[in-house]
Design a protein around this motif. Sequence first.
Motif, PDB file in Angstrom:
ATOM      1  N   SER A  59       0.825  -1.202   0.000  1.00  0.00           N
ATOM      2  CA  SER A  59       0.000   0.000   0.000  1.00  0.00           C
ATOM      3  C   SER A  59       0.858   1.250   0.000  1.00  0.00           C
ATOM      4  CB  SER A  59      -0.916  -0.011   1.229  1.00  0.00           C
ATOM      5  OG  SER A  59      -1.658   1.185   1.327  1.00  0.00           O
ATOM      6  N   ARG A  63       0.784   4.145  -2.831  1.00  0.00           N
ATOM      7  CA  ARG A  63       0.526   5.542  -2.495  1.00  0.00           C
ATOM      8  C   ARG A  63       1.654   6.450  -2.988  1.00  0.00           C
ATOM      9  NH1 ARG A  63      -2.284   8.531   1.580  1.00  0.00           N
ATOM     10  NH2 ARG A  63      -3.127   6.616   2.467  1.00  0.00           N
ATOM     11  N   ASN A  67       1.260   9.356  -5.804  1.00  0.00           N
ATOM     12  CA  ASN A  67       1.550  10.747  -5.430  1.00  0.00           C
ATOM     13  C   ASN A  67       2.813  11.277  -6.095  1.00  0.00           C
ATOM     14  OD1 ASN A  67      -0.673  10.824  -3.778  1.00  0.00           O
ATOM     15  ND2 ASN A  67       0.452  10.300  -1.920  1.00  0.00           N
ATOM     16  N   GLU A  91       1.779   5.703   6.773  1.00  0.00           N
ATOM     17  CA  GLU A  91       0.814   4.804   6.148  1.00  0.00           C
ATOM     18  C   GLU A  91       0.115   3.943   7.195  1.00  0.00           C
ATOM     19  OE1 GLU A  91      -1.350   3.237   2.959  1.00  0.00           O
ATOM     20  OE2 GLU A  91       0.022   4.948   3.018  1.00  0.00           O
TER      21      GLU A  91
END
Length: 232
Positions: A59, A63, A67, A91
Amino acid sequence: MAGLGFPVTHWTLIVRAQSSETEKRQALDEIASNYRLPLVRYARARGLGTDRAEDLVQSLFVRLISNDFVARLDPQRGHLRGFLKTSLDHELLHQLERERAQRRGGGSVAQSIDDLEAGDEPSGGERPDQVYEREWAHAVAARALTNLRNEAGQGALRERFSVIERFFSEENPMTYAEAAHLARITVAQFKVTLHRARRRFDELLRQEIAVTVDDPGDLGSEEVTVKAGLRA
């Protein structure tokens, strides 16, 4: 990497990646490959189970990619492994906030990573940060050993390396006499061969460490950090 010249580093890849989608993917793949396991072990030291730790790291990279974190990274702000660890802390905190909001319908949440209820102390009393540094050091050493193995596969060490490798990966390897017998050489020859292999491993380890820093002046301190992690 040939020789001991300063190589293309992770930071070099990141800087180049800011202007090329192909090199961006190369940088991301390199980072994920080299830092995934230390990050997973760090997450487990925070109290997560194996599957959840794996999911958390995955994850994190999803992310970061979404981004476009490559465009925002700055070598002057510290080591890449520190940035990734801090990002993983965030996170984890975000995930726990979402879970608590779902369970409680909102309400108070942890304010920092130190407030998490995930269990900060792994077995043996090691702190999560210590686990991360140790696992990062072992990951660097594993890459150096793989490079040594690849070199041995192309040279005179090829038939003997399976024996020599035991002296790098086992706490209590066999005796020199046993090793020499398996390698079909004399004890004196085996000692010389092992000495040369260890010396070459040290060179390859230094090269792998150099890949992780943006400034050649940091190489010495990073060597100290890695060797301390290997002894832990």
